[in-house]
Design a protein around this motif. Sequence first.
Motif, PDB file in Angstrom:
ATOM      1  N   PRO A  21       0.799  -1.238   0.000  1.00  0.00           N
ATOM      2  CA  PRO A  21       0.000   0.000   0.000  1.00  0.00           C
ATOM      3  C   PRO A  21       0.823   1.275   0.000  1.00  0.00           C
ATOM      4  N   ASN A  22       2.034   1.250   0.580  1.00  0.00           N
ATOM      5  CA  ASN A  22       2.844   2.471   0.620  1.00  0.00           C
ATOM      6  C   ASN A  22       3.268   2.924  -0.766  1.00  0.00           C
ATOM      7  N   THR A  23       3.467   1.964  -1.671  1.00  0.00           N
ATOM      8  CA  THR A  23       3.851   2.310  -3.037  1.00  0.00           C
ATOM      9  C   THR A  23       2.805   3.203  -3.670  1.00  0.00           C
ATOM     10  N   PHE A  24       1.549   2.835  -3.520  1.00  0.00           N
ATOM     11  CA  PHE A  24       0.469   3.598  -4.125  1.00  0.00           C
ATOM     12  C   PHE A  24       0.102   4.829  -3.302  1.00  0.00           C
ATOM     13  N   LEU A  25       0.407   4.806  -2.010  1.00  0.00           N
ATOM     14  CA  LEU A  25       0.172   5.990  -1.180  1.00  0.00           C
ATOM     15  C   LEU A  25       1.026   7.152  -1.679  1.00  0.00           C
ATOM     16  N   THR A  26       2.279   6.886  -1.967  1.00  0.00           N
ATOM     17  CA  THR A  26       3.177   7.931  -2.456  1.00  0.00           C
ATOM     18  C   THR A  26       2.663   8.521  -3.764  1.00  0.00           C
ATOM     19  N   ILE A  27       2.301   7.647  -4.706  1.00  0.00           N
ATOM     20  CA  ILE A  27       1.787   8.106  -5.996  1.00  0.00           C
ATOM     21  C   ILE A  27       0.531   8.958  -5.806  1.00  0.00           C
ATOM     22  N   THR A  28      -0.386   8.461  -4.997  1.00  0.00           N
ATOM     23  CA  THR A  28      -1.659   9.149  -4.786  1.00  0.00           C
ATOM     24  C   THR A  28      -1.465  10.537  -4.195  1.00  0.00           C
ATOM     25  N   GLU A  29      -0.586  10.649  -3.190  1.00  0.00           N
ATOM     26  CA  GLU A  29      -0.375  11.944  -2.545  1.00  0.00           C
ATOM     27  C   GLU A  29       0.220  12.961  -3.513  1.00  0.00           C
ATOM     28  N   LEU A  30       1.155  12.519  -4.360  1.00  0.00           N
ATOM     29  CA  LEU A  30       1.760  13.429  -5.331  1.00  0.00           C
ATOM     30  C   LEU A  30       0.731  13.912  -6.353  1.00  0.00           C
ATOM     31  N   ILE A  31      -0.059  12.975  -6.871  1.00  0.00           N
ATOM     32  CA  ILE A  31      -1.083  13.331  -7.860  1.00  0.00           C
ATOM     33  C   ILE A  31      -2.124  14.253  -7.244  1.00  0.00           C
ATOM     34  N   LYS A  32      -2.512  13.957  -6.009  1.00  0.00           N
ATOM     35  CA  LYS A  32      -3.534  14.759  -5.330  1.00  0.00           C
ATOM     36  C   LYS A  32      -3.082  16.209  -5.171  1.00  0.00           C
ATOM     37  N   THR A  33      -1.820  16.401  -4.826  1.00  0.00           N
ATOM     38  CA  THR A  33      -1.306  17.758  -4.626  1.00  0.00           C
ATOM     39  C   THR A  33      -1.256  18.526  -5.939  1.00  0.00           C
ATOM     40  N   ILE A  34      -0.780  17.897  -6.996  1.00  0.00           N
ATOM     41  CA  ILE A  34      -0.719  18.568  -8.295  1.00  0.00           C
ATOM     42  C   ILE A  34      -2.126  18.868  -8.812  1.00  0.00           C
ATOM     43  N   ASP A  35      -3.025  17.926  -8.628  1.00  0.00           N
ATOM     44  CA  ASP A  35      -4.398  18.131  -9.101  1.00  0.00           C
ATOM     45  C   ASP A  35      -5.052  19.309  -8.376  1.00  0.00           C
ATOM     46  N   LYS A  36      -4.776  19.426  -7.102  1.00  0.00           N
ATOM     47  CA  LYS A  36      -5.316  20.554  -6.323  1.00  0.00           C
ATOM     48  C   LYS A  36      -4.759  21.875  -6.839  1.00  0.00           C
ATOM     49  N   GLU A  37      -3.445  21.883  -7.102  1.00  0.00           N
ATOM     50  CA  GLU A  37      -2.802  23.089  -7.617  1.00  0.00           C
ATOM     51  C   GLU A  37      -3.340  23.439  -9.008  1.00  0.00           C
ATOM     52  N   ARG A  38      -3.539  22.424  -9.825  1.00  0.00           N
ATOM     53  CA  ARG A  38      -4.054  22.628 -11.187  1.00  0.00           C
ATOM     54  C   ARG A  38      -5.454  23.257 -11.164  1.00  0.00           C
TER      55      ARG A  38
END
Length: 330
Positions: free
Chosen positions: A64-81
């Motif tokens: 689960p940690n592998t996908f947690l890292t990906i998800t958090e990065l995408i979530k932050t960029i999506d919020k900024e976008r």
Amino acid sequence: MEVAKILHMNGGIGDSSYAKNSLLQQKVILMTKSITDEAISALYNNIFPREIIRIADLGCSSGPNTFLTITELIKTIDKERKKKGHKSLEFLIFLNDLPSNDFNRIFRSLSTFYEEDLRKYNMGRDELFVAGVAGSFYTRLFPSNSLHFIHSSYSLHWLSQVPDGIENNKGNIYLTSTSPPNVVKGYYEQYERDFVTFLTYRSKELVKNGRMVLTMLGRKNKDRYSKGCSYEWELLAMTLNFFIAQGSIDEKKVNSFNIPLYNPSPKEVMYIVEKEGSFTIDILKTSKIHRNSCDDEKYNMILMTMYSLRPKKIYLDSKYEDQTNITKNE
């Protein structure tokens, strides 16, 4: 010992797997989220407009940690976008670990990740692409100027090999107060060589104005025998020595075994970054993390999170204001 060929976290999803025993590492990812968010947001604002962002997670392991890292990065960029009203991006995520890592488990889990996690952000398979990259991060992994963002959590304290010339570290499997001076010197010099190599290769792989966030286990001062770093290894050494006394294990084999790991201090990290010269530390933050089995402060582990970029500016935690004078001997 050829570490790159044999070192890996336990694969699968059984009771002894890394996937089921990595809550501490998950806590580390979430503890350092504010720094990662700041770095990935700065990256997005500096490289916009761009149609694709290429991200590498070094030491991704599996679970689960592998996908947690990906998800958090995408979530932050999506919020900024969304905040800026920009159009959607495509992401290319590179998951890196040693060849013996359980990449099969990662890719068997991808369909669930696409169907459940990405749906939250109205993203589809045609917007996020995931690739596995097997190899030591102490080697070159990616083409020149190909990555926008590099992330590594809870991995860089592992060395590329057991230091040479430490056969006299008898009765120990890591650094302790009874380790001879040459063993202490050997561990530090191996770490310095490895970290310089890591930084040199990453500087070639990052685009101009790229960002890199690194989190590793360390210690808060120059005491290389810190209990927070060696607690579990001392317990393991005691157990092995007990079995030697019982005649269950060959003493020569135990004496030839040492852990390929080093926990640096902030001063050592800063010295090596400055020596290598490719990056400047924008933020160096230290955090304490408690072990579940021990709440004594002297056994607490120290996390160091570096947010590196150009141009050169250095900001330090106020508690480490004395770190501007860095010497190799510390």
